[in-house]
Design an enzyme around this catalytic site. Structure first.
Site, PDB file in Angstrom:
ATOM      1  N   LYS A 157     -14.431   4.240  -5.072  1.00 18.43           N
ATOM      2  CA  LYS A 157     -14.000   5.310  -3.988  1.00 18.43           C
ATOM      3  C   LYS A 157     -12.457   5.137  -3.705  1.00 18.43           C
ATOM      4  CE  LYS A 157     -15.419   2.794   0.089  1.00 18.43           C
ATOM      5  NZ  LYS A 157     -14.071   2.619   0.730  1.00 18.43           N
TER       6      LYS A 157
ATOM      7  N   LYS B 218     -15.862  -1.371   3.269  1.00 24.48           N
ATOM      8  CA  LYS B 218     -14.482  -1.287   2.500  1.00 24.48           C
ATOM      9  C   LYS B 218     -13.440  -0.226   3.187  1.00 24.48           C
ATOM     10  CE  LYS B 218     -16.078  -4.386  -0.394  1.00 24.48           C
ATOM     11  NZ  LYS B 218     -17.175  -4.637   0.574  1.00 24.48           N
ATOM     12  N   ASP B 219     -12.300  -0.586   3.038  1.00 26.94           N
ATOM     13  CA  ASP B 219     -11.181   0.312   3.556  1.00 26.94           C
ATOM     14  C   ASP B 219     -11.162   1.713   2.976  1.00 26.94           C
ATOM     15  OD1 ASP B 219      -9.146   0.796   5.438  1.00 26.94           O
ATOM     16  OD2 ASP B 219      -7.682  -0.256   4.311  1.00 26.94           O
ATOM     17  N   ARG B 220     -10.615   2.845   3.718  1.00 27.36           N
ATOM     18  CA  ARG B 220     -10.388   3.989   3.457  1.00 27.36           C
ATOM     19  C   ARG B 220      -9.159   3.910   2.407  1.00 27.36           C
ATOM     20  NH1 ARG B 220     -11.382   9.078   5.284  1.00 27.36           N
ATOM     21  NH2 ARG B 220     -11.877   7.988   7.310  1.00 27.36           N
TER      22      ARG B 220
ATOM     23  N   ARG C  96       0.843  -1.250   0.146  1.00 29.15           N
ATOM     24  CA  ARG C  96       0.120   0.010  -0.018  1.00 29.15           C
ATOM     25  C   ARG C  96       0.993   1.305   0.174  1.00 29.15           C
ATOM     26  NH1 ARG C  96      -5.206  -1.153   3.968  1.00 29.15           N
ATOM     27  NH2 ARG C  96      -6.229  -0.274   2.207  1.00 29.15           N
TER      28      ARG C  96
END
Length: 349
Positions: free
Chosen positions: A49, A78-80, A20
């Site tokens: 998003k 869902k993750d940011r 990431r």
């Protein structure tokens, strides 16, 4: 139990690298398992998003439609810190008559179709992942062999570190609550604490069975789970048919999601689960006092459509997981320090 130091089932991970570096390195596409009805009282939106969490996007969609946030439906969280595609539903009776191309802070609507029902939490089959590991190092031959084993045997179905909160804060909160040090009145805080407590006991049981080599093998006394479903049944005795079904990942052994009532498991399996619960007594006794029943969760995670490629930017992984599963459980077998590198989601029911 150290939340970051869980045993691997397939040996020492052969890969090192960074996760990431950018949100685009972690892509999640929700897999609903059904198509829009094409008619009805709701819009089914597919929303992409970036840098925004699910609650935030739901609230922004509600503002645009001038409806209460509770009227916005979605199936999972869902993750940011990722690029994700997921579904939302909103009533047709709203201030918005055309959702095509609608954008907002961190999101864009990429598809809008009519649908008959509001999306409920858990109303999805799973998630598709595309993950890039940058600064990749590792032997290709070892990686190739590992990928073949994961496809054939699965991976331990650990709850990922995000279930426990930053630095284990959700679990700490549960321990303090059950120990009488604090009261939790906010329903979201209570929910996070309860989930963390159950996850900690489950992971501890699973770690014991990974160490024993039985995490993906049925034993007499197990409760088996039918792959891809919530259906479970007791295994009083093993036979060739059950053994073969487990080998091909049609069924899996399960572990406890702790609560009130008796364990469904029996014999040595139940004895191990009670032993783990006893050493986590603050959590297990606290969960037994709450209005939650014993449930079961698969010990093994079936990783579908697994592929990989070495590219200029690093190692790219693609796979599909059922709902409630964590990408970190797969990465934990592949990448050194995967759990410690941060919160990789797509979690949730």
């Amino acid at each position: 139990m150290n939340l970051m130091q869980l045993p691997c089932a397939h040996g020492i991970p052969p890969v090192s690298g960074r996760l990431r570096v950018t949100p685009e390195d972690f892509v999640v596409r929700e897999w609903l398992g059904f198509a829009a009805d094409g008619e009805g009282d709701h819009w089914l939106l597919t929303v992409r998003k970036r840098g925004a969490n699910t609650h935030w996007v739901a609230k922004q969609l509600g503002k645009l439609a001038q409806i209460h946030p509770r009227d916005v439906g979605y199936a999972g969280l869902k993750d940011r810190n990722a690029v994700t595609e997921q579904a939302f539903t909103l009533p047709v009776r709203s201030a918005m008559t055309d959702w095509s191309g609608v954008t907002g802070d961190g999101f864009e609507v990429i598809r809008a179709e009519r649908h008959r029902r509001k999306l409920k939490r858990g109303a999805l089959r799973g998630n598709e992942f595309e993950i890039l590991i940058r600064d990749f190092t590792g032997e290709i031959a070892s990686l190739e062999g590992l990928m073949e084993r994961i496809a054939a045997l699965g991976v331990p179905n650990y709850f990922g570190p995000q279930r426990f909160g930053n630095d284990g804060s959700n679990l700490t909160r549960a321990q303090r609550w059950f120990g009488g040090d604090i009261e939790l009145h906010d329903r979201f805080e209570r929910g996070f604490a309860l989930s963390a407590a159950r996850a900690a006991i489950f992971n501890d049981v699973l770690a014991e069975r990974v160490n024993a080599g039985s995490w993906n093998l049925l034993q007499a006394g197990d409760v088996a789970n039918l792959d891809g479903s919530n259906s479970v049944f007791k295994v009083d005795a093993l036979d060739d048919t059950l053994t073969e079904r487990c080998r091909i990942q049609d069924i899996h052994p399960t572990g406890p999601l702790w609560g009130r009532g008796e364990l469904a498991s029996q014999a040595d399996v139940a004895a191990l689960e009670r032993e783990v619960a006893q050493r986590n007594a603050v959590l297990s006794e606290g969960l037994a006092r709450i209005d939650m029943d014993q449930e079961r969760r698969s010990l093994r995670l079936h990783v579908s459509d697994l592929s990989w490629s070495v590219e200029t930017d690093g190692l790219r992984l693609r796979f599909r997981l059922p709902k409630g599963a964590f990408a970190t459980s797969v990465l934990h077998e592949i990448l050194q320090d995967a759990f410690a590198q941060g919160h990789l989601e797509a979690d949730e029911e």
